[in-house]
Scaffold this active site. Structure first.
Site, PDB file in Angstrom:
ATOM      1  N   ARG A  99       0.875  -1.194   0.000  1.00 20.08           N
ATOM      2  CA  ARG A  99       0.000   0.000   0.000  1.00 20.08           C
ATOM      3  C   ARG A  99       0.902   1.232   0.000  1.00 20.08           C
ATOM      4  NH1 ARG A  99      -3.360  -0.059   5.265  1.00 20.08           N
ATOM      5  NH2 ARG A  99      -4.259  -1.878   4.224  1.00 20.08           N
ATOM      6  N   HIS A 128       2.235  -2.563   5.437  1.00 18.87           N
ATOM      7  CA  HIS A 128       1.779  -2.592   4.032  1.00 18.87           C
ATOM      8  C   HIS A 128       2.676  -1.699   3.167  1.00 18.87           C
ATOM      9  CE1 HIS A 128      -2.084  -4.765   4.260  1.00 18.87           C
ATOM     10  NE2 HIS A 128      -2.334  -4.126   5.397  1.00 18.87           N
ATOM     11  N   ASP A 135      -3.725  -8.198   3.636  1.00 21.36           N
ATOM     12  CA  ASP A 135      -5.088  -8.342   4.163  1.00 21.36           C
ATOM     13  C   ASP A 135      -5.762  -9.391   3.294  1.00 21.36           C
ATOM     14  OD1 ASP A 135      -4.568  -6.185   5.831  1.00 21.36           O
ATOM     15  OD2 ASP A 135      -5.727  -4.753   4.651  1.00 21.36           O
ATOM     16  N   GLU A 193      -7.061  -7.350  14.068  1.00 25.38           N
ATOM     17  CA  GLU A 193      -7.614  -7.612  12.730  1.00 25.38           C
ATOM     18  C   GLU A 193      -7.270  -9.038  12.288  1.00 25.38           C
ATOM     19  OE1 GLU A 193      -6.147  -4.522  10.086  1.00 25.38           O
ATOM     20  OE2 GLU A 193      -6.636  -2.970  11.541  1.00 25.38           O
ATOM     21  N   HIS A 196      -5.349  -9.335   8.818  1.00 20.02           N
ATOM     22  CA  HIS A 196      -4.079  -8.642   8.536  1.00 20.02           C
ATOM     23  C   HIS A 196      -2.897  -9.435   9.085  1.00 20.02           C
ATOM     24  CE1 HIS A 196      -1.386  -4.955   8.377  1.00 20.02           C
ATOM     25  NE2 HIS A 196      -0.713  -5.797   9.148  1.00 20.02           N
TER      26      HIS A 196
HETATM   27  C1  LIG Z   1      -6.872  -0.500   7.180  1.00 25.30           C
HETATM   28  C2  LIG Z   1      -6.611  -1.946   7.499  1.00 25.30           C
HETATM   29  N1  LIG Z   1      -6.990  -2.764   6.396  1.00 25.30           N
HETATM   30  C3  LIG Z   1      -5.146  -2.168   7.841  1.00 25.30           C
HETATM   31  O1  LIG Z   1      -4.387  -2.620   7.024  1.00 25.30           O
HETATM   32  N2  LIG Z   1      -4.781  -1.815   9.099  1.00 25.30           N
HETATM   33  C4  LIG Z   1      -3.412  -1.914   9.527  1.00 25.30           C
HETATM   34  C5  LIG Z   1      -3.283  -1.606  10.997  1.00 25.30           C
HETATM   35  C6  LIG Z   1      -2.510  -0.969   8.735  1.00 25.30           C
HETATM   36  O2  LIG Z   1      -2.985   0.102   8.323  1.00 25.30           O
HETATM   37  O3  LIG Z   1      -1.324  -1.290   8.615  1.00 25.30           O
HETATM   38 ZN   LIG Z   2      -3.748  -4.681   6.736  1.00 25.14          ZN
END
Ligand SMILES: C[C@@H](N)C(=O)N[C@H](C)C(=O)O
Ligand SMILES: [Zn+2]
Length: 217
Positions: A99, A128, A135, A193, A196
């Site tokens: 990400r 990420h 995820d 989560e 994750h």
């Molecule tokens: C936003 C959620 N899908 C996620 O990935 N949360 C973790 C904590 C992150 O943002 O790294």
């Molecule tokens: Zn995540």
């Protein structure tokens, strides 16, 4: 339909700001990033990249392409997980991998304080951002459908906790199956989560802030 928050400010405004911002400067030496596209390594890994659609917790797309990448060793480990699960009738369905950092900043700036534990602080970066977190959930190989788990993806409630004791016995069993399969290949779930997982070597990789469209085909 994904769980939704009411963003603290318009996401479009946050996107403009986040794209202008700079990731934290990190000391030390890191491996050269080498992001691998998951479906290219194993086309039986399914994608449901909700952040490329309006069906996500912000209710608006934050990616322009529905793609999923991880750093090479994490990607190879995930292919092994998918392979092992096949024998039990399941495949992996990916909601997100690498990400870009600016997206983590949008998530943080949009999320109300009481739900901020479900998003990483951009001051530290998310795993990420290092291409070392994923995820994901399971899909049923017979139906091709994503299975039910004790909560939906990105559901920012207690039901998301990795040890949430509610839900049905089948849901908890599938959550445990996913976790066991991931742990065997070097991934660790985070307590808040169930979907994750961080790859064990995340510290070796730097924070990256490159859009999917700039990663090439
Ligand atoms: C936003 C959620 N899908 C996620 O990935 N949360 C973790 C904590 C992150 O943002 O790294
Ligand atoms: Zn995540």
């Amino acid at each position: 339909m994904s769980f939704r928050i009411t963003p603290l400010r318009p996401v479009e405004e946050l996107r403009v700001e986040a794209l202008k911002a700079t990731p934290p400067v990190e000391e030390g030496t890191f491996r050269q990033p080498d992001l691998a596209e998951l479906v290219k390594l194993d086309p039986t890994i399914k994608l449901d990249v909700r952040y490329a659609t309006a069906n996500n917790f912000l209710g608006t797309p934050v990616y322009t392409q529905a793609r999923a990448f991880l750093e090479g060793p994490a990607a190879q480990a995930l292919v092994i997980v998918n392979d092992r699960l096949r024998k039990q009738g399941y495949g992996l369905i990916i909601h997100d991998g690498y990400r870009p950092w600016y997206v983590t900043k949008i998530f943080w700036d949009a999320t109300p304080d009481d739900k901020k534990k479900f998003v990483a602080n951009p001051a530290d970066g998310s795993k990420h951002n290092r291409g070392c977190a994923v995820d994901l959930s399971l899909y049923d190989l017979k139906t091709g459908e994503e299975v039910q788990m004790p909560s939906g993806y990105d559901e920012m409630t207690d039901r998301a906790y990795a040890d949430y004791p509610g839900g049905t016995a089948d849901e908890r069993a599938r959550r445990a199956l996913l976790r066991e399969a991931m742990e065997k290949q070097g991934f660790k779930v985070i307590p808040d989560e169930w979907w994750h997982f961080d790859y064990k070597d995340w510290k070796l990789y730097p924070i990256i802030n490159v859009k999917f469209e700039d990663l090439g085909q």
